[in-house]
Design a protein around this motif. Structure first.
Motif, PDB file in Angstrom:
ATOM      1  N   GLU A  94       0.789  -1.188   0.002  1.00 15.17           N
ATOM      2  CA  GLU A  94      -0.103  -0.053  -0.264  1.00 15.17           C
ATOM      3  C   GLU A  94       0.874   1.409   0.005  1.00 15.17           C
ATOM      4  OE1 GLU A  94      -0.444  -2.533   1.935  1.00 15.17           O
ATOM      5  OE2 GLU A  94      -2.524  -3.268   1.127  1.00 15.17           O
ATOM      6  N   LEU A  95       1.851   1.048   0.490  1.00 17.77           N
ATOM      7  CA  LEU A  95       2.998   2.472   0.616  1.00 17.77           C
ATOM      8  C   LEU A  95       3.796   2.380  -0.827  1.00 17.77           C
ATOM      9  CD1 LEU A  95       4.262   2.617   4.247  1.00 17.77           C
ATOM     10  CD2 LEU A  95       2.175   3.857   3.340  1.00 17.77           C
ATOM     11  N   PHE A  96       4.326   1.209  -1.192  1.00 19.03           N
ATOM     12  CA  PHE A  96       4.986   0.976  -2.284  1.00 19.03           C
ATOM     13  C   PHE A  96       4.613   1.498  -3.449  1.00 19.03           C
ATOM     14  CE2 PHE A  96       7.081  -0.939  -5.661  1.00 19.03           C
ATOM     15  CZ  PHE A  96       8.485  -0.554  -5.661  1.00 19.03           C
ATOM     16  N   TRP A  97       2.957   1.438  -3.404  1.00 20.30           N
ATOM     17  CA  TRP A  97       2.039   1.834  -4.422  1.00 20.30           C
ATOM     18  C   TRP A  97       2.236   3.245  -4.779  1.00 20.30           C
ATOM     19  CZ3 TRP A  97       0.772  -2.028  -7.111  1.00 20.30           C
ATOM     20  CH2 TRP A  97      -0.430  -2.148  -7.889  1.00 20.30           C
ATOM     21  N   GLN A  98       2.626   4.281  -3.887  1.00 24.60           N
ATOM     22  CA  GLN A  98       2.538   5.588  -4.133  1.00 24.60           C
ATOM     23  C   GLN A  98       3.782   6.060  -5.227  1.00 24.60           C
ATOM     24  OE1 GLN A  98       3.189   7.850  -0.548  1.00 24.60           O
ATOM     25  NE2 GLN A  98       1.544   6.818   0.582  1.00 24.60           N
ATOM     26  N   ARG A 118       7.024   2.598  -9.402  1.00 19.43           N
ATOM     27  CA  ARG A 118       6.907   1.400  -8.850  1.00 19.43           C
ATOM     28  C   ARG A 118       7.325   0.342  -9.812  1.00 19.43           C
ATOM     29  NH1 ARG A 118       0.377   2.885  -8.141  1.00 19.43           N
ATOM     30  NH2 ARG A 118      -0.049   1.873 -10.183  1.00 19.43           N
ATOM     31  N   ARG A 119       6.899   0.247 -11.169  1.00 22.28           N
ATOM     32  CA  ARG A 119       7.116  -0.660 -11.979  1.00 22.28           C
ATOM     33  C   ARG A 119       8.416  -0.876 -12.236  1.00 22.28           C
ATOM     34  NH1 ARG A 119       5.063  -3.799 -16.352  1.00 22.28           N
ATOM     35  NH2 ARG A 119       2.850  -3.537 -15.573  1.00 22.28           N
ATOM     36  N   GLU A 120       9.237   0.262 -12.353  1.00 23.94           N
ATOM     37  CA  GLU A 120      10.568   0.222 -13.023  1.00 23.94           C
ATOM     38  C   GLU A 120      11.516  -0.298 -11.860  1.00 23.94           C
ATOM     39  OE1 GLU A 120       8.428   2.514 -13.572  1.00 23.94           O
ATOM     40  OE2 GLU A 120       8.924   3.474 -15.559  1.00 23.94           O
ATOM     41  N   PHE A 155       7.402  -7.818  -1.244  1.00 27.75           N
ATOM     42  CA  PHE A 155       7.883  -7.643  -2.625  1.00 27.75           C
ATOM     43  C   PHE A 155       7.149  -8.667  -3.538  1.00 27.75           C
ATOM     44  CE2 PHE A 155      11.240  -9.348  -5.785  1.00 27.75           C
ATOM     45  CZ  PHE A 155      11.366  -8.293  -6.273  1.00 27.75           C
ATOM     46  N   ILE A 156       7.075 -10.142  -3.097  1.00 29.00           N
ATOM     47  CA  ILE A 156       6.267 -10.962  -3.880  1.00 29.00           C
ATOM     48  C   ILE A 156       4.935 -10.718  -4.175  1.00 29.00           C
ATOM     49  CG2 ILE A 156       5.499 -13.404  -3.673  1.00 29.00           C
ATOM     50  CD1 ILE A 156       7.981 -14.220  -2.175  1.00 29.00           C
ATOM     51  N   ARG A 157       4.454  -9.731  -3.049  1.00 26.59           N
ATOM     52  CA  ARG A 157       3.042  -9.452  -3.515  1.00 26.59           C
ATOM     53  C   ARG A 157       3.067  -8.421  -4.366  1.00 26.59           C
ATOM     54  NH1 ARG A 157      -0.186  -6.282   0.735  1.00 26.59           N
ATOM     55  NH2 ARG A 157      -2.177  -6.017  -0.387  1.00 26.59           N
ATOM     56  N   LEU A 158       3.792  -7.609  -4.366  1.00 30.65           N
ATOM     57  CA  LEU A 158       3.830  -6.503  -5.280  1.00 30.65           C
ATOM     58  C   LEU A 158       4.100  -7.058  -6.934  1.00 30.65           C
ATOM     59  CD1 LEU A 158       5.393  -3.722  -3.197  1.00 30.65           C
ATOM     60  CD2 LEU A 158       3.612  -3.360  -4.959  1.00 30.65           C
ATOM     61  N   LEU A 202       3.087  -6.578 -11.408  1.00 29.67           N
ATOM     62  CA  LEU A 202       3.445  -7.087 -12.805  1.00 29.67           C
ATOM     63  C   LEU A 202       2.841  -8.435 -13.216  1.00 29.67           C
ATOM     64  CD1 LEU A 202       7.398  -6.741 -11.802  1.00 29.67           C
ATOM     65  CD2 LEU A 202       6.034  -5.097 -13.206  1.00 29.67           C
ATOM     66  N   GLY A 203       1.826  -8.898 -12.567  1.00 34.00           N
ATOM     67  CA  GLY A 203       1.065  -9.913 -12.953  1.00 34.00           C
ATOM     68  C   GLY A 203       2.097 -11.270 -12.795  1.00 34.00           C
ATOM     69  N   LEU A 204       2.999 -11.420 -12.008  1.00 33.57           N
ATOM     70  CA  LEU A 204       3.834 -12.460 -12.286  1.00 33.57           C
ATOM     71  C   LEU A 204       3.017 -13.806 -11.097  1.00 33.57           C
ATOM     72  CD1 LEU A 204       7.213 -10.852 -12.139  1.00 33.57           C
ATOM     73  CD2 LEU A 204       6.139 -11.788 -13.992  1.00 33.57           C
TER      74      LEU A 204
END
Ligand code: ADP
Length: 467
Positions: free
Chosen positions: A176-180, A184-186, A208-211, A216-218
């Motif tokens: 939820e924080l990283f999302w800001q 984020r994708r890069e 990290f895995i959750r993100l 990234l849909g991984l």
């Protein structure tokens, strides 16, 4: 295992970090020399580098200066240049004003700026190219920390033959924080260039895995993330200190003598409380001083009975938030001393200074209660250093649940630093504990730190990387 190509020496083991593990010192006659920087990372890695003919690549600390590779202390060092503008935008800017607060629960507001991002990407590219030039065929490359999160994928694009590891020394934040983060994708894709991404806590790895799944849909299977035809492992490797070095240092008579002297200089109080931190807003220095001030105000403790020594190393003084923090802490120290001090007995002894290892070790030995209250911290080595220094099995550790070290040091007096009442309660419990209780807790914490020292950390990471 050195390969040579076009006259250049290539290494089969490479550390890539923002800074080289040396500082330049200038003698009185103006001659410059290098000195190995203090700190566990270099201590842990130097022997591995010597064993494997390794090299360390990083900035040497002076802006606008290009240096040739050189040897120091048996280590091959490869300097990467940074301009003054890059230091401001990549290092002070994107690393320390964007990523640092974002990754530490946004306890300060992160700056999101496209020019800072551009500088970050450009410097990461330079590090990746330098690493690609320095690494031998099939070499192992270990990239360190938040300043270089794009290096793994940039390096893999240049050199698919390499085995690349990455370790993040700071927390990896909740999704939820990283999302800001606008980039984020890069950043996620940058990290996924590694074969192994290491974190301080299991929680960081699962964030990290959750993100990676969500952004990234991984797909993943437990710790393994599937990226095209590769798998990337995300796993926790809690960093530690050189237990043996500290443990033998504090057995030297002159350190013990100095510890006694410190207590005498403080006026032989019943309780010496100690804080040792970089002056950083993540460390919760204000929270612990507030709790201590309230204990004096409500007369739970009296001045002279308990003394708080707070050492706050100067840090990142060109970043604005750090200048504000310094004013805030110094105001608070002045308030507590002004309200509760008596002549010659200030309740808080505050120092905005650096200390050498020996003085620090003596302070650890002199302290009855070590107060470590970060609002968020990747690990917190100070907590582990304190434990390593207390073979006398005395001394209590008050430790924030928000420090990575809390996963391992379960016998500390654990606190939520946002809860002033709880913090006061645990500080008092630590001051009033019986010697039997203290030794029971300390013995168990020492067993942990002695077993999982910094050698073991580096060894386990590298073993997992090469598996
Ligand atoms: P951070 O990496 O965020 O600064 P850590 O607690 O993990 O926090 O590590 C800090 C390191 O810096 C420790 O090894 C500690 O001994 C050292 N240190 C902290 N304050 C001082 C100081 N005033 N003088 C010298 N070393 C210090």
């Amino acid at each position: 295992s050195h390969g040579s190509e076009g006259g250049r020496v290539r290494s089969s083991f490479l550390i890539v970090a923002n800074r080289l593990p040396v500082d330049r010192t200038i003698a009185a006659d103006g001659t410059a020399s290098w000195r190995r920087s203090p700190g566990g990372l270099v201590t842990a890695i130097a022997p591995v580098m010597q064993r494997r003919d390794g090299a360390w690549l990083g900035w040497h600390g002076a802006p606008d200066e290009e240096l040739k590779p050189f040897e120091h202390d048996g280590m091959s060092l490869i300097p990467v240049p940074l301009s003054a503008g890059e230091v401001e935008m990549y290092y002070e800017g994107f690393s320390n004003a964007t990523l640092w607060p974002l990754y530490h629960d946004v306890v300060a507001t992160p700056v999101f700026s496209r020019v800072l991002w551009d500088a970050y990407r450009a410097v990461n590219e330079r590090f990746a190219r330098a690493a690609a030039d320095a690494a031998a065929e099939n070499a192992v490359v270990w990239v360190q920390d938040y300043q270089l999160q794009l290096v793994p994928s940039m390096l893999r694009a240049l050199r698919p033959d390499l085995r690349i590891g990455f370790f993040l020394h700071i927390p990896f934040p909740p999704a939820e924080l990283f999302w800001q983060l606008p980039w984020r994708r890069e950043i996620l894709e940058g990290l996924l260039g590694a074969d192994l991404v290491g974190f301080q806590r299991p929680g960081g790895a699962s964030n990290f895995i959750r993100l990676c799944r969500r952004q990234l849909g991984l797909q993943n299977q437990r710790q393994e993330i599937f990226v095209g035809d590769r798998t990337v492992r995300a796993e926790a490797f809690p960093i530690s200190v050189d237990f043996g070095e500290l443990d033998s240092l504090v057995r030297e008579p002159h350190i013990l003598a100095r510890a006694k002297e410190i207590r005498a200089e403080l006026g032989e109080p019943e309780h010496v409380l100690l804080g040792v931190d970089r002056l950083d807003y993540t460390k919760g220095i204000g929270q612990r001083l507030k709790a201590f001030g309230e204990l004096l105000a409500d007369k739970t403790i009296s001045p002279g009975e308990a003394v708080f020594v707070q050492i706050a190393t100067p840090s990142r003084e060109r970043v604005e938030t750090y200048r504000h923090l310094r004013d805030e802490i110094e105001l608070r120290v002045g308030r507590v001393n002004g309200l509760h001090g008596v002549l010659g007995v200030p309740p808080v002894n505050y120092f905005h200074q650096s200390y050498d290892r020996e003085e620090l070790a003596a302070l650890y030995c002199a302290a009855d209660v070590m107060v470590v209250t970060p609002l968020r911290d990747g690990m917190n080595l100070v907590a582990k250093e304190y434990v390593a220094c207390r073979h006398d099995l005395r001394g209590a550790l008050v430790l924030s649940e928000f420090a990575g070290a809390a996963d391992e040091l379960k016998h500390a007096y654990l606190v939520n630093p946002y809860d002033v009442e709880g913090l006061k309660r645990q500080m008092v419990a630590a001051m009033r504990a019986t010697p039997h209780e203290l030794s029971r807790r300390m013995r168990s914490m020492r067993r942990r730190v002695a077993t999982y020292d910094v050698d073991r950390w580096a060894g386990e990471f590298l073993a997992a990387l090469e598996r």
